[in-house]
Design an enzyme around this catalytic site. Structure first.
Site, PDB file in Angstrom:
ATOM      1  N   ARG A  93      -3.100   9.582 -12.538  1.00  0.00           N
ATOM      2  CA  ARG A  93      -2.598   9.133 -13.834  1.00  0.00           C
ATOM      3  C   ARG A  93      -3.232   9.923 -14.966  1.00  0.00           C
ATOM      4  O   ARG A  93      -2.572  10.248 -15.971  1.00  0.00           O
ATOM      5  CB  ARG A  93      -2.863   7.639 -14.016  1.00  0.00           C
ATOM      6  CG  ARG A  93      -2.053   6.975 -15.136  1.00  0.00           C
ATOM      7  CD  ARG A  93      -2.735   7.034 -16.474  1.00  0.00           C
ATOM      8  NE  ARG A  93      -4.086   6.537 -16.394  1.00  0.00           N
ATOM      9  CZ  ARG A  93      -5.076   6.965 -17.157  1.00  0.00           C
ATOM     10  NH1 ARG A  93      -4.888   7.913 -18.059  1.00  0.00           N
ATOM     11  NH2 ARG A  93      -6.292   6.467 -17.023  1.00  0.00           N
ATOM     12  N   LEU A 134     -11.110  18.471 -27.270  1.00  0.00           N
ATOM     13  CA  LEU A 134     -11.630  17.816 -28.469  1.00  0.00           C
ATOM     14  C   LEU A 134     -13.115  17.502 -28.325  1.00  0.00           C
ATOM     15  O   LEU A 134     -13.929  17.851 -29.173  1.00  0.00           O
ATOM     16  CB  LEU A 134     -10.845  16.526 -28.742  1.00  0.00           C
ATOM     17  CG  LEU A 134     -11.339  15.671 -29.915  1.00  0.00           C
ATOM     18  CD1 LEU A 134     -11.163  16.407 -31.243  1.00  0.00           C
ATOM     19  CD2 LEU A 134     -10.592  14.323 -29.940  1.00  0.00           C
ATOM     20  N   PRO A 137     -20.290  18.591 -26.313  1.00  0.00           N
ATOM     21  CA  PRO A 137     -21.499  18.043 -25.688  1.00  0.00           C
ATOM     22  C   PRO A 137     -22.221  17.016 -26.557  1.00  0.00           C
ATOM     23  O   PRO A 137     -22.828  16.073 -26.038  1.00  0.00           O
ATOM     24  CB  PRO A 137     -22.360  19.286 -25.447  1.00  0.00           C
ATOM     25  CG  PRO A 137     -21.381  20.404 -25.301  1.00  0.00           C
ATOM     26  CD  PRO A 137     -20.271  20.071 -26.244  1.00  0.00           C
ATOM     27  N   GLU A 366     -11.437   8.357 -23.950  1.00  0.00           N
ATOM     28  CA  GLU A 366     -10.487   7.853 -24.947  1.00  0.00           C
ATOM     29  C   GLU A 366     -11.046   6.657 -25.717  1.00  0.00           C
ATOM     30  O   GLU A 366     -10.313   5.758 -26.117  1.00  0.00           O
ATOM     31  CB  GLU A 366      -9.139   7.468 -24.311  1.00  0.00           C
ATOM     32  CG  GLU A 366      -8.590   8.424 -23.293  1.00  0.00           C
ATOM     33  CD  GLU A 366      -8.319   9.806 -23.839  1.00  0.00           C
ATOM     34  OE1 GLU A 366      -8.607  10.066 -25.013  1.00  0.00           O
ATOM     35  OE2 GLU A 366      -7.834  10.643 -23.070  1.00  0.00           O
TER      36      GLU A 366
END
Length: 388
Positions: A93, A134, A137, A366
């Site tokens: 997914r 995006l 570190p 996310e």
């Protein structure tokens, strides 16, 4: 889950014929292609590149996007597909999410007509793969502190910096890279193999082993003037893509939870202890019921958010609530399901612990629990508490 057993609320009755048909199509693919092979892929830490074309043919790459060869399906249909794919594995997914919700959405929403025509049709078919760079570190939850920079020159741009935890980067044909310019944060399309780009897979991993995450370094990468995404300016650009990915996670997490529950239920019905099936004991039934209650609630939440999205009324704080709740509960369900499996549950013959390991990553990327908690906290109090 059938209405007579696990779909106690008969949530299927809330879906239309097209939605049910799409779900069954993706479910069949997951059962036939992913589930028989995922333990081997996970153990070997392999993402099979050939799945990209298969998933393109299945119609799940950029499936919520219109035109340019994209499927143009509804938000609910996309959610149902995400749920079925994650019932197979979060890593599969995640591929669909990075390709469609992040890379393709960035090009579709913010790219020029030429960029859309160049990349989107072949990405929708799975012929080309994209990634979305995006995170850095030292700039994960706070992308505003990114240090990657793009300097404008007479003949284009020069890109410098480091990105980390970039899904699909080592197999990507195009990278959507976000960097700081004199005009703020902008997005750029960087072709694979551009001089100055180096990619290193992050391994070994305990989670998302059938997926790819990388560190990417940009050292004086020269880009043409038209490499910039003309419509994206500031963090609104990447955040709009992140919200698409977060929405898919709301559904996907319930797929991992459902598969974990079904594994535990099937095992409990046949595993004998003290002369009777585990399913016949009160403590086991309590565990199964608690799992099912959260799956039904989480699926109903996902469906409500999908209907809002299709109506054009979905708000970021609503996505945060869905991501926070559903991933958190899915992880609890996967762990509880493993407990019903006993010692056998630590092997790859059974899915719950694999799902639990994967969900540790899903819970982090996310937006962590903490970030989504603060998004909701700011919404209900009117006070931003991200700093200080």
């Amino acid at each position: 889950m059938s209405p007579s057993t696990s779909d106690v609320l008969d949530l299927d009755s809330l879906l239309g014929d097209d939605e049910l048909a799409l779900r069954e199509k993706v479910r069949d693919y997951t059962v036939q292609r992913i589930k028989p092979n995922i333990a081997r892929w996970y153990e070997s830490a392999v993402f099979p590149r050939e799945l990209a074309g298969e998933l393109g043919e299945l119609g799940v790459l950029g499936m919520h996007l219109e035109g340019y060869g994209c499927p143009g399906r509804t938000a609910v249909e996309y959610g149902l597909a995400a749920m079925e794919l994650e019932a197979g594995d979060s890593g599969i997914r995640t591929f669909v999410s990075v390709q469609g919700s992040l890379a393709m959405t960035a090009i579709h929403k913010w790219g020029s007509e030429e960029q859309k025509e160049q990349w989107l049709p072949r990405m929708a078919a799975g012929e080309l793969i994209g990634c979305f760079a995006l995170t850095e570190p030292t700039a994960g939850s706070d992308p505003s502190s990114m240090t990657t920079s793009a300097e404008e020159t007479r003949d284009g741009w020069v890109l410098n910096g480091t990105k980390r935890w970039i899904g699909l980067a080592s197999i990507a044909d195009v990278m959507v890279v976000w960097g700081r310019t004199t005009d703020g944060i902008r997005g750029f399309l960087v072709p694979a193999g551009a001089p100055g780009v180096s990619v290193k897979a992050i391994e070994p991993k305990l989670s998302m082993r059938a997926s790819i995450q990388c560190e990417v370094k940009f050292d004086g990468v020269r880009l043409a003037p038209d490499a910039i995404l003309p419509g994206a300016s500031g963090l609104r650009g990447p955040f709009s893509c992140l919200n698409e990915a977060r929405y898919g996670i709301v559904w996907g997490a319930m797929g991992a939870a459902r598969d974990s529950y079904e594994a535990a239920l099937g095992y409990a019905a046949t595993r004998l202890q003290f002369g009777r099936p585990l399913a016949g004991y009160q403590l086991t039934q309590e565990k199964l019921v608690n799992m099912l209650v959260e799956i039904q609630k989480g699926t109903m939440l996902a469906l409500h958010l999908g209907r809002l999205k299709d109506a054009g009324r979905l708000e970021p704080q609503q996505i945060s609530m869905g991501k926070l709740n559903n991933v958190r509960e899915a992880l609890k369900i996967a762990r509880e399901a493993r407990s019903i499996l006993g010692g056998n549950g630590i092997t790859l013959d059974h899915s719950p612990l694999r799902h639990a390991n994967n969900l540790e990553s899903v819970r982090t990327y996310e937006g962590t629990d903490e970030v989504h908690t603060l998004v909701l906290g700011q919404h209900i109090t009117g006070i931003g508490a991200f700093r200080g």
